[in-house]
Design an enzyme around this catalytic site. Structure first.
Site, short mmCIF file in Angstrom:
data_model
loop_
_atom_site.label_atom_id
_atom_site.label_comp_id
_atom_site.label_asym_id
_atom_site.label_seq_id
_atom_site.Cartn_x
_atom_site.Cartn_y
_atom_site.Cartn_z
N SER A 124 0.83 -1.20 0.00
CA SER A 124 0.00 0.00 0.00
C SER A 124 0.87 1.25 0.00
CB SER A 124 -0.85 -0.02 1.28
OG SER A 124 -1.45 1.22 1.50
N TYR A 149 -2.22 -0.91 10.91
CA TYR A 149 -2.45 -1.52 9.59
C TYR A 149 -1.27 -1.22 8.66
CZ TYR A 149 -3.86 -1.73 4.74
OH TYR A 149 -3.86 -1.97 3.38
N LYS A 153 2.05 -3.63 6.75
CA LYS A 153 2.54 -3.64 5.35
C LYS A 153 4.06 -3.38 5.33
CE LYS A 153 -1.48 -4.30 3.39
NZ LYS A 153 -1.83 -5.61 2.85
P1 NAD Z 1 -11.13 -6.79 1.14
O1 NAD Z 1 -11.38 -6.76 2.61
O2 NAD Z 1 -12.28 -6.56 0.23
O3 NAD Z 1 -10.46 -8.19 0.75
C1 NAD Z 1 -9.62 -8.91 1.62
C2 NAD Z 1 -10.14 -10.34 1.63
O4 NAD Z 1 -9.32 -11.12 2.49
C3 NAD Z 1 -11.57 -10.46 2.16
O5 NAD Z 1 -12.32 -11.24 1.26
C4 NAD Z 1 -11.42 -11.15 3.51
O6 NAD Z 1 -12.54 -11.96 3.82
C5 NAD Z 1 -10.16 -11.95 3.29
N1 NAD Z 1 -9.38 -12.23 4.51
C6 NAD Z 1 -9.02 -11.37 5.50
N2 NAD Z 1 -8.30 -12.01 6.42
C7 NAD Z 1 -8.19 -13.30 6.03
C8 NAD Z 1 -7.58 -14.45 6.59
N3 NAD Z 1 -6.95 -14.40 7.76
N4 NAD Z 1 -7.67 -15.63 5.90
C9 NAD Z 1 -8.34 -15.69 4.72
N5 NAD Z 1 -8.95 -14.63 4.16
C10 NAD Z 1 -8.88 -13.46 4.81
O7 NAD Z 1 -9.95 -5.78 0.85
P2 NAD Z 1 -9.37 -5.26 -0.53
O8 NAD Z 1 -9.68 -3.81 -0.62
O9 NAD Z 1 -9.75 -6.15 -1.63
O10 NAD Z 1 -7.82 -5.38 -0.22
C11 NAD Z 1 -7.05 -6.49 -0.64
C12 NAD Z 1 -5.62 -6.30 -0.16
O11 NAD Z 1 -5.11 -5.09 -0.70
C13 NAD Z 1 -5.47 -6.18 1.36
O12 NAD Z 1 -4.28 -6.85 1.72
C14 NAD Z 1 -5.33 -4.70 1.58
O13 NAD Z 1 -4.59 -4.40 2.74
C15 NAD Z 1 -4.58 -4.28 0.34
N6 NAD Z 1 -4.78 -2.85 -0.01
C16 NAD Z 1 -6.06 -2.38 -0.13
C17 NAD Z 1 -6.26 -1.04 -0.41
C18 NAD Z 1 -7.65 -0.46 -0.47
O14 NAD Z 1 -7.80 0.74 -0.26
N7 NAD Z 1 -8.68 -1.25 -0.78
C19 NAD Z 1 -5.16 -0.19 -0.60
C20 NAD Z 1 -3.87 -0.73 -0.50
C21 NAD Z 1 -3.69 -2.08 -0.19
C1 WQD Z 2 -9.16 9.96 0.87
C2 WQD Z 2 -9.34 11.47 1.08
C3 WQD Z 2 -9.73 12.06 3.37
C4 WQD Z 2 -13.58 10.09 3.82
C5 WQD Z 2 -6.87 4.84 3.03
C6 WQD Z 2 -5.83 4.13 3.83
C7 WQD Z 2 -4.74 3.62 2.93
C8 WQD Z 2 -5.30 2.80 1.76
C9 WQD Z 2 -6.45 3.49 1.08
C10 WQD Z 2 -5.16 0.48 2.30
C11 WQD Z 2 -8.62 12.00 2.33
C12 WQD Z 2 -10.93 12.39 2.53
C13 WQD Z 2 -12.39 10.57 3.32
C14 WQD Z 2 -14.61 11.02 4.14
C15 WQD Z 2 -13.19 12.80 3.39
N1 WQD Z 2 -5.82 1.54 2.20
N2 WQD Z 2 -12.21 11.90 3.10
N3 WQD Z 2 -14.37 12.34 3.91
O1 WQD Z 2 -7.00 7.86 3.82
O2 WQD Z 2 -6.08 8.22 1.47
O3 WQD Z 2 -6.25 5.95 2.38
O4 WQD Z 2 -7.40 3.95 2.04
O5 WQD Z 2 -3.98 0.31 2.21
O6 WQD Z 2 -3.89 2.85 3.73
O7 WQD Z 2 -5.27 5.02 4.77
O8 WQD Z 2 -8.31 7.11 1.77
O9 WQD Z 2 -10.64 7.27 1.03
O10 WQD Z 2 -10.15 7.35 3.51
O11 WQD Z 2 -9.49 9.28 2.08
O12 WQD Z 2 -13.03 14.01 3.21
O13 WQD Z 2 -15.70 10.65 4.63
O14 WQD Z 2 -10.74 11.71 1.31
O15 WQD Z 2 -9.54 13.04 4.35
O16 WQD Z 2 -8.17 13.29 2.02
P1 WQD Z 2 -6.86 7.40 2.43
P2 WQD Z 2 -9.73 7.70 2.12
#
Ligand code: NAD
Ligand code: WQD
Length: 339
Positions: A124, A149, A153
């Site tokens: 991330s 969290y 990572k």
């Molecule tokens: P998500 O929660 O939709 O998907 C994660 C999946 O993993 C879910 O289906 C959940 O049931 C499963 N899971 C969680 N813990 C588990 C475990 N212990 N064993 C088996 N399954 C398990 O999330 P997503 O948005 O699809 O994210 C996928 C990956 O990408 C995550 O690792 C997340 O940290 C990373 N990521 C997400 C974002 C984002 O903003 N969505 C940003 C950067 C990184």
């Molecule tokens: C985006 C912008 C908020 C909600 C998070 C995690 C990051 C990654 C992605 C997994 C910011 C603003 C938000 C609201 C708002 N996940 N905002 N009102 O914080 O960039 O990233 O998700 O790895 O680790 O931290 O994403 O969508 O929460 O916010 O004004 O109700 O929107 O302040 O500027 P963020 P976000």
């Protein structure tokens, strides 16, 4: 080539499973459904007209992992499984370290026993922490994540780098996603957050559908184009395509590689609202309030490494992302729950 996709029923996982199958890969999904519904995979099955082997189980469960690796001949693992809520991780850090760090270690250990040598990890942009200059480049120092969290990572990237050094046959790719959003253009699969969304776009989309009254815009006094936070929003289908490119790249790499997956452009919160209104023809009620703790002003990727090395580039813009989000939201006002 058979790919184990952990967390494949989730948001990014389900979109990636779809593209893997469309790209000719065989897929096995392992998911404990803690943050997803198997309905996402049923919908992918309907799009590809093919059954997807699914194991309901936890990456922390050694028995599940060893039986999975002996039952299927896995060539590579794409590891999405993990908990991802920033706020929840502050409240329950132990759960996050057990699920994400310990779970990933169990997975790597099971891979080691099964002699599986290719691994793609969902990292991330959060690893860049609070002080990294924008645009973020892969070689910038990481750490100082704003929550447990994010620290999971950072820790996992370190573990993966150490493992790749220790085993010369291991090929490991960490993909640092920026702000994933959007949905498959069919509207059949998309993001289905539990409860009140924390992230911007799901929140906007629930205001548009009438489930939430008004968006709180966190901070209007940042040093940005209009005072609101700036992020690199990336379409989930572009992200999914990045995983397919990464799998193909395994043939020409060794060791450990990191790639940013973003568009390379920052978009402000007000610009996202404007794009959503244009894409959906809905007015979004919002109010600018105080900054949210832990937020940074701006984050966007330098994504040139992924373009040069993987041949990957985002193709969707913010209007497409909002159009597809709205299409998914309209068709599925309650997500995967029956309506
Ligand atoms: P998500 O929660 O939709 O998907 C994660 C999946 O993993 C879910 O289906 C959940 O049931 C499963 N899971 C969680 N813990 C588990 C475990 N212990 N064993 C088996 N399954 C398990 O999330 P997503 O948005 O699809 O994210 C996928 C990956 O990408 C995550 O690792 C997340 O940290 C990373 N990521 C997400 C974002 C984002 O903003 N969505 C940003 C950067 C990184
Ligand atoms: C985006 C912008 C908020 C909600 C998070 C995690 C990051 C990654 C992605 C997994 C910011 C603003 C938000 C609201 C708002 N996940 N905002 N009102 O914080 O960039 O990233 O998700 O790895 O680790 O931290 O994403 O969508 O929460 O916010 O004004 O109700 O929107 O302040 O500027 P963020 P976000």
């Amino acid at each position: 080539m058979t790919i184990l996709v952990t967390g494949g029923a989730g948001y990014i996982g389900s979109h990636t499973v779809l593209q893997l199958i469309e790209g000719g890969f065989d897929v096995v999904v392992l998911d404990n459904l803690s943050n997803s519904s198997q309905e996402s995979l049923r919908r992918v099955e309907s799009l590809v007209s093919k059954a997807i082997p699914f194991v309901e189980g936890d990456i922390n469960d050694k028995a599940v992992l060893s039986s999975l690796f002996s039952r299927y001949d896995i060539d590579a693992v794409i590891h999405f499984a993990g908990l991802k809520s920033v706020g929840e991780s502050v409240k329950n850090p132990i759960d996050y370290y057990i699920n994400n760090v310990s779970g990933s270690l169990q997975l790597l250990d099971a891979m080691r026993k099964a002699n599986v040598k290719k691994f793609i990890f969902s990292s991330s942009a959060t690893v860049y922490g609070n002080h990294s200059p924008v645009p973020n480049l892969e070689h910038y120092p990481i750490g100082n994540a704003s929550c447990p969290y994010g620290t999971t990572k950072v820790m996992l990237e370190q573990i993966l780098s150490d493992y790749a050094k220790a085993d010369s046959e291991m090929k490991i790719i960490a993909l640092r996603y920026f702000n994933p959003t959007g949905a498959h253009p069919s509207g059949l699969i998309g993001e289905d957050p539990n409860g009140i969304p924390n992230n911007l776009v799901p929140y906007i989309s629930q205001v548009a559908i009438g489930k939430l009254a008004k968006l709180a815009v966190y901070g209007g006094d940042y040093d940005t184009v209009d005072g609101t936070g700036v992020r690199d929003f990336i379409h989930v289908d572009d992200l999914a395509a990045g995983h397919v490119c990464a799998l193909k790249y395994f043939d020409s790499m060794s060791g450990y590689e990191i790639f940013n997956l973003g568009t390379g452009h920052g978009v402000s919160v007000l610009q996202v609202i404007d794009a959503f209104e244009k894409a959906s023809n809905q007015k979004i009620k919002y109010e600018i309030v105080a900054r949210r703790e832990g937020d940074i002003a701006s984050s966007w990727a330098d994504a040139t490494k992924a373009e040069k090395v993987l041949g990957w580039k985002a193709k969707y813009d913010i209007i497409d992302m909002m159009k597809h989000t709205w299409n998914w939201q309209k068709q599925n006002p309650n997500g995967y729950e029956s309506q």
